[in-house]
Design a protein around this motif. Structure first.
Motif, short mmCIF file in Angstrom:
data_model
loop_
_atom_site.label_atom_id
_atom_site.label_comp_id
_atom_site.label_asym_id
_atom_site.label_seq_id
_atom_site.Cartn_x
_atom_site.Cartn_y
_atom_site.Cartn_z
N GLU A 1 5.99 -2.36 -0.44
CA GLU A 1 5.79 -3.70 -0.99
C GLU A 1 5.54 -4.70 0.14
OE1 GLU A 1 5.66 -4.64 -4.05
OE2 GLU A 1 6.53 -2.99 -5.22
N GLY B 1 4.06 8.78 0.65
CA GLY B 1 3.98 8.61 -0.79
C GLY B 1 4.65 7.36 -1.31
N ASP B 2 5.55 6.77 -0.48
CA ASP B 2 6.20 5.52 -0.89
C ASP B 2 5.18 4.39 -0.99
OD1 ASP B 2 8.61 6.78 -0.94
OD2 ASP B 2 9.38 5.87 0.90
N PHE B 3 5.44 3.45 -1.90
CA PHE B 3 4.63 2.24 -1.96
C PHE B 3 5.37 1.16 -1.18
CE2 PHE B 3 3.28 -1.84 -3.70
CZ PHE B 3 1.89 -1.71 -3.60
N THR C 1 -8.17 3.44 4.67
CA THR C 1 -6.77 3.22 5.01
C THR C 1 -6.67 2.15 6.08
OG1 THR C 1 -6.77 4.92 6.75
CG2 THR C 1 -6.16 5.62 4.52
N LEU D 1 -1.61 3.15 5.65
CA LEU D 1 -1.45 2.75 4.25
C LEU D 1 -2.79 2.85 3.53
CD1 LEU D 1 0.70 -0.48 4.73
CD2 LEU D 1 1.52 1.70 3.82
N GLU D 2 -2.71 3.11 2.24
CA GLU D 2 -3.93 3.24 1.43
C GLU D 2 -3.76 2.45 0.13
OE1 GLU D 2 -6.58 7.06 0.53
OE2 GLU D 2 -4.70 7.06 -0.61
N HIS D 3 -4.82 1.66 -0.24
CA HIS D 3 -4.78 0.93 -1.51
C HIS D 3 -6.18 0.40 -1.80
CE1 HIS D 3 -3.59 -1.96 -4.61
NE2 HIS D 3 -2.50 -1.20 -4.76
N GLY E 1 0.83 -1.20 0.00
CA GLY E 1 0.00 0.00 0.00
C GLY E 1 0.86 1.25 0.00
N ASN E 2 0.23 2.39 -0.26
CA ASN E 2 0.92 3.68 -0.28
C ASN E 2 0.88 4.33 1.10
OD1 ASN E 2 -0.38 3.40 -3.26
ND2 ASN E 2 1.61 4.44 -3.34
N LEU E 3 2.02 4.87 1.54
CA LEU E 3 2.09 5.58 2.82
C LEU E 3 1.37 6.92 2.69
CD1 LEU E 3 3.64 4.67 5.46
CD2 LEU E 3 4.30 3.44 3.40
N VAL E 4 0.34 7.13 3.50
CA VAL E 4 -0.37 8.42 3.47
C VAL E 4 -0.10 9.23 4.74
CG1 VAL E 4 -2.18 7.68 1.90
CG2 VAL E 4 -2.46 7.29 4.35
#
Length: 409
Positions: A232, A228-230, A209, A127-129, A105-108
């Motif tokens: 893994e 903003g980082d993904f 999230t 995290l968001e996805h 997921g992406n760090l928000v």
């Protein structure tokens, strides 16, 4: 008087030319007009006294600060026959954690910084996805279908038992029901691993999230992601260490292994606490040899009161006690060696003033040396309140020699 002459003659042999040059520079640079006037007045008034006190070292308090002199007292410590060891401060695997996610997921949001203290269960980031929403949706749909499939299974089972429905229809209904039941259980488990509240999801709520949770109490050692980082699956986002559970990992060599047993006392020192002995107790003894050098790991729990500042990875020097006895000790740095003899400097409180410090040499007999401390004995009892130079003693000895040489001239 004979003993005093012996002291002074021994001290003259400490001719360290380079050190004398350094001391001359330091003392000339620290002399102020006021100090010189005070010294001149003192010499004028007490000329006869200076002749008697040729074994003293007189310096201003400003000079003492420049030399970084440190005073202390003779202490009682346990010195013993022991096994000298070295090692590191360390943590057991259960006291450190790498925080990851099993679904990317992406760090928000990130809520912590390196060095922050955290509690188990505390939210570190979010995290968001779309996959997170999809899982929640599938659970809600699965639970709805599960109710229908359960009713259909029970109906077909009743008809089958009454020989109204075929066995094939009954088996199909049974398979569909139990398959959906397993799917719902799996979705609930996944969402719990994502730290989402399943009950609220089943009540109709959806989370955009998911929280990243601290798995243990401890301190944030590293933050390895940015907003903003993904992240893994399996990627480490945070490192947490529970420094309160720090222990000592000693390396014991082959020749000493038979001397070590659980419950033995141990003492160690670390670089950021010079001169301070920290107590520990052996709790685990390794059973596997390292090849180079031949040694095993021995783990000791820290039992002394000192906890703050003990960080995993710090190098330690220590000893494991075989048998011990109480002794009067001073740090090694306090002892000035003169041939076969040794002496220390004590502060003469009566002769010292607001601007001047007076130090006198006292001969000592040394004994056991252990972990940076030396057992000491005195020909004449030393007052318990006597303050001893425990850092900078060799600098004072060189100044004493310089004074003796000038007096001889």
């Amino acid at each position: 008087m004979k003993k005093q002459v012996l002291i002074y003659s021994k001290m003259k042999r400490l001719l360290i030319i380079g050190l004398l040059g350094l001391m001359t520079t330091v003392f000339y640079s620290c002399d102020t007009p006021a100090a010189n006037e005070e010294s001149a007045a003192h010499n004028e008034e007490h000329g006869d006294h200076d002749e008697e006190a040729s074994g003293e070292v007189r310096i201003t308090r400003e000079q003492a600060d420049v030399l970084d002199l440190q005073l202390g007292r003779v202490e009682e410590k346990s010195l013993a026959k022991n096994i000298k060891v070295n090692g590191y401060l360390d943590l057991y695997p259960q006291d450190k954690a790498a925080v990851t996610t099993f679904i990317g997921g992406n760090l928000v949001d990130i809520y912590v910084k390196e060095g922050d203290k955290v509690k188990k269960g505390q939210v570190l980031a979010r995290l968001e996805h779309p996959d997170y929403v999809q899982l929640q949706q599938e659970l809600q749909e699965g639970v709805s279908q599960l109710g229908y499939l359960k009713s259909e299974y029970e109906r077909k089972e009743k008809l089958y038992k009454e020989d109204i429905s075929s066995g094939r229809e009954y088996q199909k209904a049974k398979a569909e029901y139990f398959a959906m039941q397993a799917r719902v259980k799996a979705l609930k488990a996944k969402l719990k691993l994502l730290n989402l509240q399943v009950d609220k999801i089943l009540a109709g709520e959806l989370y955009n999230t998911v929280p990243v949770i601290a798995p243990i109490d401890g301190y944030i050692g590293e933050v390895l992601v940015s907003i903003g980082d993904f992240a893994e699956p399996g990627t480490t986002m945070f490192l947490i260490t529970n420094n309160d559970k720090t222990h000592v990992d000693f390396k014991v060599y082959e020749k000493d292994i038979y001397k070590v047993r659980q419950g033995q006392k141990a003492y160690f020192t670390i670089a950021n606490r010079p001169g301070e002995l920290i107590e520990a107790r052996i709790e685990k003894i390794g059973r596997t040899f390292e090849d180079d050098p031949k040694a095993i790991h021995v783990h000791a729990a820290i039992t002394g009161p000192v906890k703050a500042g003990l960080l995993p990875g710090l190098y330690v020097e220590g000893r494991i006690v075989e048998a011990e006895k109480p002794a009067r000790v001073l740090p090694e740095e306090a002892i000035v060696k003169d041939g076969e003899g040794s002496f220390i400097f004590i502060l003469d409180e009566d002769e010292s003033s607001e601007n001047e410090m007076v130090f006198k040499p006292v001969m000592v007999t040394t004994g056991i040396e252990d972990a940076g401390f030396v057992e000491v004995a005195f020909a004449e009892p030393l007052p318990e309140e006597a303050r001893v130079v425990i850092r900078g003693a060799y600098m004072l000895s060189s100044e004493l020699i310089k004074g003796e040489l000038e007096h001889d001239d």
